[in-house]
Every structure is written in C-alpha cells, then in structure tokens.
Design an enzyme around this catalytic site. Structure first.
Site, mmCIF file in Angstrom:
data_model
loop_
_atom_site.group_PDB
_atom_site.id
_atom_site.type_symbol
_atom_site.label_atom_id
_atom_site.label_comp_id
_atom_site.label_asym_id
_atom_site.label_seq_id
_atom_site.Cartn_x
_atom_site.Cartn_y
_atom_site.Cartn_z
ATOM 1 C CG ASN A 10 -0.299 -0.262 2.513
ATOM 2 O OD1 ASN A 10 0.647 0.590 2.914
ATOM 3 N ND2 ASN A 10 -0.365 -1.399 3.342
ATOM 4 C CB VAL B 107 1.093 -10.488 -1.074
ATOM 5 C CG1 VAL B 107 2.510 -11.224 -1.587
ATOM 6 C CG2 VAL B 107 0.110 -11.284 -2.207
ATOM 7 C CG ASP B 108 2.211 -5.523 2.498
ATOM 8 O OD1 ASP B 108 3.606 -5.870 2.409
ATOM 9 O OD2 ASP B 108 1.782 -4.502 2.768
ATOM 10 C CB SER C 123 -5.151 -4.659 -7.818
ATOM 11 O OG SER C 123 -4.536 -3.433 -7.358
HETATM 12 N N1 AR6 Z 1 1.562 -15.823 -2.236
HETATM 13 C C1 AR6 Z 1 1.004 -15.255 -3.345
HETATM 14 N N2 AR6 Z 1 -0.265 -14.874 -3.451
HETATM 15 C C2 AR6 Z 1 -0.879 -14.624 -2.112
HETATM 16 C C3 AR6 Z 1 -0.396 -14.689 -1.058
HETATM 17 C C4 AR6 Z 1 0.754 -15.497 -0.883
HETATM 18 N N3 AR6 Z 1 1.468 -15.625 0.276
HETATM 19 N N4 AR6 Z 1 -1.302 -14.366 0.032
HETATM 20 C C5 AR6 Z 1 -2.381 -13.717 -0.551
HETATM 21 N N5 AR6 Z 1 -2.355 -13.926 -2.061
HETATM 22 P P1 AR6 Z 1 -3.575 -8.829 -1.572
HETATM 23 P P2 AR6 Z 1 -4.051 -6.219 -3.093
HETATM 24 C C6 AR6 Z 1 -2.997 -13.312 -2.923
HETATM 25 O O1 AR6 Z 1 -4.853 -8.548 -0.621
HETATM 26 O O2 AR6 Z 1 -5.258 -6.621 -3.402
HETATM 27 C C7 AR6 Z 1 -2.569 -5.698 2.118
HETATM 28 O O3 AR6 Z 1 -3.165 -5.477 3.218
HETATM 29 C C8 AR6 Z 1 -4.287 -13.070 -2.847
HETATM 30 O O4 AR6 Z 1 -5.149 -14.237 -2.905
HETATM 31 O O5 AR6 Z 1 -2.331 -9.478 -0.864
HETATM 32 O O6 AR6 Z 1 -3.069 -5.909 -4.041
HETATM 33 C C9 AR6 Z 1 -1.529 -4.632 1.503
HETATM 34 O O7 AR6 Z 1 -0.992 -3.919 2.662
HETATM 35 C C10 AR6 Z 1 -4.851 -12.212 -4.008
HETATM 36 O O8 AR6 Z 1 -4.938 -13.333 -5.212
HETATM 37 O O9 AR6 Z 1 -3.106 -7.447 -2.336
HETATM 38 C C11 AR6 Z 1 -2.444 -3.621 0.907
HETATM 39 O O10 AR6 Z 1 -2.935 -2.681 1.812
HETATM 40 C C12 AR6 Z 1 -3.452 -11.429 -4.252
HETATM 41 O O11 AR6 Z 1 -2.650 -12.223 -3.588
HETATM 42 C C13 AR6 Z 1 -3.462 -4.451 0.336
HETATM 43 O O12 AR6 Z 1 -3.643 -5.625 1.022
HETATM 44 C C14 AR6 Z 1 -3.418 -10.170 -4.058
HETATM 45 O O13 AR6 Z 1 -4.108 -9.916 -2.609
HETATM 46 C C15 AR6 Z 1 -3.234 -4.850 -1.070
HETATM 47 O O14 AR6 Z 1 -4.508 -5.220 -1.666
#
Ligand code: AR6
Length: 185
Positions: free
Chosen positions: A32, A41-42, A125
């Site tokens: 973010n 992921v973060d 995203s």
């Molecule tokens: N490895 C690969 N993919 C993953 C993992 C992992 N370990 N964990 C989740 N995903 P998101 P965004 C997938 O929410 O939408 C955070 O709080 C997940 O299933 O991680 O860009 C940040 O701090 C989804 O398909 O990222 C930001 O505030 C994809 O990764 C915000 O979320 C992205 O989900 C960013 O949101």
C-alpha cells in the site's frame, strides 16, 4: 507444460502457491502507499522476511499508486523485494486499469535496472483492493507482453505465483490468450 510460454527469449509461467517460498531474483509484494504492511501477500512477506524489510520500508516512507520501490529481501529466497502499489478498485472509472498496467511495468523496469533476471509476481490488487479478477489477469499478462516487446532478451523468467485455483485458472486463460503460442525466436 501447462502455464508456460516463451516470448522474445523470456519464459512467462504460472505457479500455484505461496510466493514467500518461491526462489527468484526479484519478489514482488502487493503493498500500500504507506508501505506499512498489511494482510495478504504483504503480511506474508513481512512475516517470513523478518523485521529488516519493515525497517527498509519505513526509511522509504511512501510509494505512489501505480509504481514500485525496491528493498532488501531479508530472510526471503530472493535478492530484492519490489513493493508494488496497485489501485484500489473503485468501479473502473478512476484510472484503475492504467494504474494496474503501470505497476506491472514499474516492477519489470526495476528488475531490468537492477539486473534481476527472474521475477516472481503475485496477482496485484485482486485481494483486499478488490480489482475484478478476469480484467486484472488480462492487464497483468498484456503488460508483460508490452514490456517484453520493448525489452526483449533481458529477463530470463517472469513467474506469476497465484495463491488459489480460481486465480491460477484465470491467469492461465489470460496467458494462452495473450501469448497464443510459444515463440522460439
Ligand atoms: N502468495 C501469493 N499470493 C498471495 C499470498 C501469498 N502468500 N497471499 C495472498 N495472495 P492482496 P491487494 C494473493 O490482498 O489486493 C494488503 O493489506 C491473494 O489471494 O495481498 O493488492 C496490503 O498491505 C490475491 O489473489 O493484495 C495492501 O493494503 C493476491 O495475492 C492491500 O492488501 C493479492 O491480494 C493490497 O491489496
């Protein structure tokens, strides 16, 4: 192999699993603007990578939507982390598509600039930021193709690491549509 293409001397492939255990040169985080860590992921990257990543993010302070910044990789199996800020989905009329394209191009540009030849990316995203999956997959793969057209033969491999089956299947469809066949030039 399912989910693999060769295009302009770069392999573009898909892997289902957790990006934090994927060995690569540049690991991309879905961050973010405040680089403060979060869920998805973060959260996983900060948990597995250890506190030095948060310290490096704190020192940088901010990253605009549509771009990415580099830090060290801590305990993760990568040389560097690109903290990439995708757009929050707000209905599609607020520049979301342009910002998503831009964030992928920024990550790949950083990889080339720092000679990080194998890049692993999550689906930016499509989690907390709620970008519709099919549209996001199409932008992700077409941005990669656009980048490889402009920078052929520099990156060795670009891997999308997808967490769940629906993401994997949607990215597979987009991969086959945008890279209809392997180009063995
Ligand atoms: N490895 C690969 N993919 C993953 C993992 C992992 N370990 N964990 C989740 N995903 P998101 P965004 C997938 O929410 O939408 C955070 O709080 C997940 O299933 O991680 O860009 C940040 O701090 C989804 O398909 O990222 C930001 O505030 C994809 O990764 C915000 O979320 C992205 O989900 C960013 O949101």
């Amino acid at each position: 192999m399912l989910g693999l293409r060769h295009y302009r001397s770069t392999a573009v492939d898909l892997f289902q699993g957790d990006i934090t255990s994927f060995v690569c040169d540049l690991m991309v985080n879905a961050a973010n603007e405040g680089l403060v860590g979060g869920g998805g992921v973060d959260g996983a990257i900060h948990r597995v990578g250890g506190p030095s990543i948060a310290a490096a993010c704190l020192a940088l302070g901010h990253c605009a939507t549509g771009s990415a910044v580099l830090t060290e990789a801590g305990l993760l199996p990568a040389k560097k982390i690109a903290h990439a800020v995708g757009p929050v989905w707000r209905g599609g009329g607020h520049g979301e598509a342009a910002a998503l394209r831009s964030v992928y191009l920024s990550c790949l540009t950083l990889a080339v600039e720092h000679q990080l030849r194998h890049v692993a990316l999550p689906s930016i995203s499509t989690g907390a930021f709620a970008y519709p999956l099919e549209a996001a997959a199409s932008i992700a793969l077409s941005s990669v193709r656009e980048f490889l057209d402009a920078h052929p033969s520099v990156l060795r491999r670009i891997t999308f690491v997808l967490f769940d089956r629906p993401h994997y299947q949607t990215y597979q469809k987009a991969l086959f549509k945008i890279f209809p066949e392997t180009d063995e030039d």
